[in-house]
Design a protein around this motif. Structure first.
Motif, PDB file in Angstrom:
ATOM      1  N   ASP A  56       0.839  -1.191   0.000  1.00 22.99           N
ATOM      2  CA  ASP A  56       0.000   0.000   0.000  1.00 22.99           C
ATOM      3  C   ASP A  56       0.882   1.252   0.000  1.00 22.99           C
ATOM      4  O   ASP A  56       2.077   1.175  -0.283  1.00 22.99           O
ATOM      5  N   SER A  57       0.290   2.389   0.326  1.00 26.03           N
ATOM      6  CA  SER A  57       1.030   3.655   0.279  1.00 26.03           C
ATOM      7  C   SER A  57       2.206   3.665   1.258  1.00 26.03           C
ATOM      8  O   SER A  57       3.220   4.314   0.995  1.00 26.03           O
ATOM      9  N   ALA A  58       2.107   2.944   2.350  1.00 25.99           N
ATOM     10  CA  ALA A  58       3.237   2.869   3.282  1.00 25.99           C
ATOM     11  C   ALA A  58       4.416   2.150   2.626  1.00 25.99           C
ATOM     12  O   ALA A  58       5.568   2.504   2.858  1.00 25.99           O
ATOM     13  N   GLN A  85      -0.255  -7.135  -7.802  1.00 19.20           N
ATOM     14  CA  GLN A  85      -0.715  -5.884  -7.186  1.00 19.20           C
ATOM     15  C   GLN A  85       0.416  -4.882  -6.963  1.00 19.20           C
ATOM     16  O   GLN A  85       0.248  -3.704  -7.291  1.00 19.20           O
ATOM     17  N   PRO A  86       1.575  -5.266  -6.430  1.00 17.79           N
ATOM     18  CA  PRO A  86       2.639  -4.264  -6.264  1.00 17.79           C
ATOM     19  C   PRO A  86       3.078  -3.627  -7.588  1.00 17.79           C
ATOM     20  O   PRO A  86       3.303  -2.419  -7.661  1.00 17.79           O
ATOM     21  N   GLU A  91       2.749   1.187 -11.172  1.00 20.18           N
ATOM     22  CA  GLU A  91       2.327   1.740 -12.458  1.00 20.18           C
ATOM     23  C   GLU A  91       1.269   2.828 -12.271  1.00 20.18           C
ATOM     24  O   GLU A  91       1.342   3.900 -12.885  1.00 20.18           O
ATOM     25  N   LEU A  92       0.297   2.580 -11.398  1.00 22.54           N
ATOM     26  CA  LEU A  92      -0.788   3.531 -11.177  1.00 22.54           C
ATOM     27  C   LEU A  92      -0.302   4.869 -10.632  1.00 22.54           C
ATOM     28  O   LEU A  92      -0.813   5.920 -11.008  1.00 22.54           O
ATOM     29  N   VAL A  93       0.648   4.827  -9.731  1.00 21.06           N
ATOM     30  CA  VAL A  93       1.124   6.076  -9.126  1.00 21.06           C
ATOM     31  C   VAL A  93       2.315   6.651  -9.891  1.00 21.06           C
ATOM     32  O   VAL A  93       2.925   7.616  -9.460  1.00 21.06           O
ATOM     33  N   ARG A  94       2.618   6.021 -11.010  1.00 20.02           N
ATOM     34  CA  ARG A  94       3.677   6.479 -11.914  1.00 20.02           C
ATOM     35  C   ARG A  94       5.060   6.500 -11.276  1.00 20.02           C
ATOM     36  O   ARG A  94       5.907   7.287 -11.652  1.00 20.02           O
TER      37      ARG A  94
END
Length: 103
Positions: A56-58, A85-86, A91-94
């Motif tokens: 996750d974001s952490a 998922q990682p 990719e999603l957060v570039r």
């Protein structure tokens, strides 16, 4: 939640961290803390994410902290083995473009 196992190995001037499991708010400090086990002379750090099932974001924050740590010591950070998922999260957060991603 159990602590995040992080195997630490060194080959020549490169240290490899191999976390296993989920990297989240509870477990991310184990990843950033593992680099302390490898203090000394090294010029490259590889974080092998092949055994990470969730991040996750952490986890992203931990990777960014490791990148800053490497930059401060003139070392290079590479990510390897990101999948599922990682890999999608990176990719999603570039961030995939910020880190060097290897197979």
């Amino acid at each position: 939640m159990p602590p995040l196992p992080v195997a630490v190995s060194r080959e020549h001037n490169t240290v490899t961290l191999r976390p296993s499991g989920e990297i989240d708010h509870e477990t991310a400090p184990a990843l950033t803390g593992a680099v302390r086990e490898a203090e000394g002379e090294w010029r490259g750090l590889v974080v092998d994410l092949s055994e990470v099932s969730f991040m996750d974001s952490a986890g992203l924050h931990a990777l960014i902290a490791l990148e800053h740590h490497c930059r401060e010591r003139g070392a290079r950070l590479d990510l390897a083995g990101a999948r599922d998922q990682p890999a999608r999260l990176l990719e999603l957060v570039r961030l995939a473009g910020i880190f060097t991603l290897a197979g």
